[in-house]
Design an enzyme around this catalytic site. Structure first.
Site, mmCIF file in Angstrom:
data_model
loop_
_atom_site.group_PDB
_atom_site.id
_atom_site.type_symbol
_atom_site.label_atom_id
_atom_site.label_comp_id
_atom_site.label_asym_id
_atom_site.label_seq_id
_atom_site.Cartn_x
_atom_site.Cartn_y
_atom_site.Cartn_z
ATOM 1 N N ASP A 155 0.813 -1.212 0.000
ATOM 2 C CA ASP A 155 0.000 0.000 0.000
ATOM 3 C C ASP A 155 0.849 1.266 0.000
ATOM 4 O OD1 ASP A 155 -2.534 -0.812 -0.385
ATOM 5 O OD2 ASP A 155 -3.238 -0.494 1.663
ATOM 6 N N ASP A 447 -10.651 -6.841 11.007
ATOM 7 C CA ASP A 447 -10.505 -8.292 11.081
ATOM 8 C C ASP A 447 -11.471 -8.899 12.098
ATOM 9 O OD1 ASP A 447 -8.890 -6.863 12.898
ATOM 10 O OD2 ASP A 447 -7.145 -7.269 11.654
#
Ligand code: NAG
Ligand code: NAG
Length: 734
Positions: A155, A447
């Site tokens: 990223d 998550d």
């Protein structure tokens, strides 16, 4: 006759034996339940005492004191209820054991395809050399290479990371065969070469590999330091680098995709597929942090290798056990119990932990007790790293829906340009990605919420803690990083509680009560800060002012207070030692428990409330993985690191000073009055404040006694002292 029947059946079912077993420790659980019942009895009598407020102190109670007692009652009700919730984590723990030999006998090399996703976000905070060590450690997993693929999501969109991966792809051609031939452990080259006990040092093959690795590492580190890719490399991997045009920046670039090793073609050297991906990023589109990167990886990989199983790893967590994939498959491929398990979570372990774990980074009790408890209640949380998923489940398959068969024929090979479109900013518009498909968006702990949603679709999960740790990462090595990380976790978990996916209402009827409570333990971290904060301030200030809050030491009512305090701490110490910790480690953990609750969680709580009111925006801070030399030395010596000016430190400093002043003043008062009665009524407060002062010792050292770079900044110390003194003065004259 009967015996022979049995033997016959055993032979018949020999290859249908389970691939794993689930064990309970009945004796320990019963002891625990008896103990918990006794503590609960005492909690109830504490409540009763507060409500009936026995007459012994009643005579001189003014309205102000009455109010304080009411506050104490509220806090103790909260503590008691929270304690009840937390017991769900210890009520029914299970341990799983796998049989990889049975797996090999039954499946041989006929294993499902496995895609490993490694996520990195910043080449400065997460050095490329560390990232490629992680990649190499999983590329060398004990797994058929034609079934394995490793994807690196960058990223940061950094040429340096790409360059490092290209170098690593080349080195993998030597490293992977070397690991398999000599059965090397661990399989991260850096970790392997730094461990002296590998016994292979002298062999010619090992020397050659070590030399090649050092050369590669030197090239990568030089490039990282100069922040420039060498010209030779640009020529060599031209078609990769051509994707960086002059205006690529971290926040604004098109999709960059390069298949560095293509395992779908017949290679001469058997190494897994290696892919670099940096998804498209544009300032006007929200990128959804790691969840966005994971979802792009899921789509892109589906058109390249489409592994049926996905392993998700942080870039600093290398594989320390080449058999971990087989361990996980023992669970996921098991024909009976395994069928209902969606994902297998390994604990987050660290290699950079000092002996007494000054910052409590290992979370020993969470990793070795609480998650086993969650597993017994329906499954551990998905914690975002070290987790094996089924691809179709993460993409939305409900429990009970039929699984798509893995297609035998080789996937049609698409042009890279067509695959790139899957990682574009606009691909997810008007789709279910981030909602029903892939990882969920809109929460700092994406998550956990994704794992919860999977469990709410009817699945269970499993927790595996093999003796030899499966994955090892780098823990935060200073107090501030630690507190920042905890702030993000507590904030994210609290947001889940308030969101539409709250375990309390969304999970209702979909997952068991035990698991709902288990989630609540973590979701309530942030709000649990307020009572702890108030409690510690109140006991100190009332000690200063001479307002008794607890029964006399000689009174019978003292017993429940004493029992709860002593028993709970003794149990927690025993548990900590049982998990392999030291006494000092436990003491350090108590300190971190206090610091987290009186700083990180307070801020996590305030941030969440502000966000709910629309007054603040999400931010994601990556925790740095490297420390400067002097700081690293202090870390090795277990000297607490402050060093930065932070509002969290101001809060900790003020509280610490408040405890110090109050207990000092009270001790002086006690000595001058020579009145045994005073100690009788204030005994418990003396002890609580005294323990807080002793616990805070490293803080006082950092504020008043040390002179290195890691001490508390002077401005923070001064502000803390002023604030604490004014609070004491106010109370004294009230
Ligand atoms: C990591 O792997 C090495 C080599 O097998 C082993 O000696 C070590 O104990 C492992 N580390 C942990 C923390 O399990
Ligand atoms: C990143 C970091 O701090 N690494 C250290 C981990 O611990 C080992 C040994 O204690 C050091 O050598 C590393 O530098």
């Amino acid at each position: 006759m009967r015996k022979e029947d049995d033997r016959f059946r055993l032979v018949q079912e020999g290859d249908r034996e389970p691939l794993f077993v689930t064990r309970r420790r009945t004796g320990r659980v019963i002891t625990f339940r008896v103990f918990a019942a006794s503590v609960f009895g005492c909690i109830c009598s504490i409540w009763f005492y507060r409500v009936t407020a026995p007459s012994e102190i009643d005579e001189n109670r003014t309205g102000f004191v009455r109010f304080i007692w009411l506050v104490m009652l509220t806090l103790e009700i909260w503590f008691g209820l929270y304690w009840l919730v937390v017991q769900s984590l210890r009520w029914n723990p299970v341990w799983r054991f796998t049989f990889t030999d049975r797996l090999s006998r039954r499946y041989g090399n006929d294993l499902p395809t496995l895609d490993v996703f490694v996520c990195t976000a910043d080449p400065v905070i997460e050095p490329p050399l560390m990232v490629v060590n992680t990649v190499l450690s999983v590329a060398a997993l004990d797994y058929p290479p034609e079934k394995l693929a490793v994807y690196l999501s960058d990223d940061g969109g950094s040429e340096l990371t790409f360059y490092a991966l290209a170098e690593a792809a080349e080195f993998a051609g030597v490293w992977v065969p070397f690991c398999k031939r000599f059965n090397v452990e661990p399989r991260s080259p850096a970790a392997y070469l730094s461990s002296t006990a590998n016994g292979l040092e002298s062999s010619a093959a090992a020397k050659e590999v070590a030399e090649l690795y050092r050369e590669m590492a030197a090239r990568i580190e030089t490039a990282t330091k100069l922040r420039r890719v060498p010209e030779e490399a640009r020529l060599k991997y031209g078609d990769g680098f051509s994707q960086w045009d002059s205006d690529v920046t971290q926040r604004n670039h098109g999709t960059i995709l390069q298949i560095l090793v293509d395992g779908r073609k017949k290679n001469t050297v058997a190494i897994p597929t290696l892919v670099y991906l940096s998804r498209e990023k544009r300032p006007q589109h929200h990128h959804h942090f790691k969840a966005g990167a994971m979802n792009a990886l899921i789509r892109v990989s589906s058109k390249i290798t489409c592994g049926r199983i996905i392993l998700n790893l942080d870039c600093d967590m290398y594989s320390n056990n080449s058999k971990s994939a087989l361990d996980a498959l023992c669970i996921l491929l098991d024909e009976k119990e395994g069928k209902e398990i969606a994902f297998v979570q390994f604990p987050q372990c660290y290699e950079n932990i000092t002996r007494n774990d000054l910052y409590g980074s290992m979370m020993r009790v969470i990793a070795d007790v609480e998650f086993n408890g969650l597993d017994g209640n329906g499954g551990p949380l998905y914690i975002g790293t070290g987790c094996f998923h089924r691809r179709d489940v993460i993409c939305g398959r409900k429990y009970g829906e039929v699984e798509e068969e893995e297609s035998e024929e080789i996937q049609e090979i698409l042009e890279p340009e067509m695959i790139k479109a899957l990682a574009s900013c606009t691909y997810e518009e008007n789709s279910q990605w981030g909602k029903e498909m892939g990882l969920k968006y809109g929460c700092p702990v994406e998550d956990v919420i994704t794992g919860l949603a999977i469990q709410c679709r009817g699945w269970k999960s499993a927790y595996l803690t093999p003796k030899k740790k499966a994955f090892l990462g780098v823990a935060p090595t200073n107090l501030h990083q630690m507190l920042v990380q905890q702030r993000r976790w507590s904030e994210g978990d609290f947001q889940i509680l308030l969101s539409e996916y709250s375990p309390v209402w969304y999970g209702q009827g979909k997952i068991g009560l035990g698991l709902i409570l288990g989630y609540c333990c973590y979701c309530l971290w942030a709000p649990s800060s307020v009572p702890v904060l108030v409690y510690s301030v109140l006991t100190s200030l009332c000690l200063l002012k001479g307002i008794p809050l607890f029964p006399k030491v000689s009174s019978l009512w003292f017993f429940p207070f004493g029992y709860v305090t002593v028993a709970a701490n003794a149990y927690s110490l025993a548990e900590f030692l049982w998990c392999g910790g030291t006494f000092r480690g436990w003491w350090n953990e108590q300190r971190m428990w206090l610091y987290r609750r009186t700083s990180s969680f307070v801020f996590g709580f305030i941030d969440t409330i502000l966000k709910k009111l629309g007054a603040s925006e999400s931010a994601f801070v990556i925790t740095a993985k490297v420390a400067e030399e002097e700081a690293a030395e202090r870390y090795e010596k277990e000297v607490m690191e402050f060093g930065v000016e932070s509002p969290m430190f101001l809060l900790l400093g003020t509280l610490g000073m408040l405890n110090l002043f109050c207990s000092a003043a009270a001790a002086m008062g006690l000595m001058t009055s020579r009145d045994g009665q005073h100690f009788q009524t204030m005994g418990m407060q003396f002890v609580i404040t005294g323990v807080l002062v002793v616990l805070n010792w490293p803080l006082y050292q950092g504020m008043l006694l040390r002179n290195d770079k890691g001490k508390m900044p002077v401005t923070v110390t001064v502000k803390s002292v002023v604030l604490a003194l004014s609070a004491c003065t106010c109370i004294a004259f009230l």
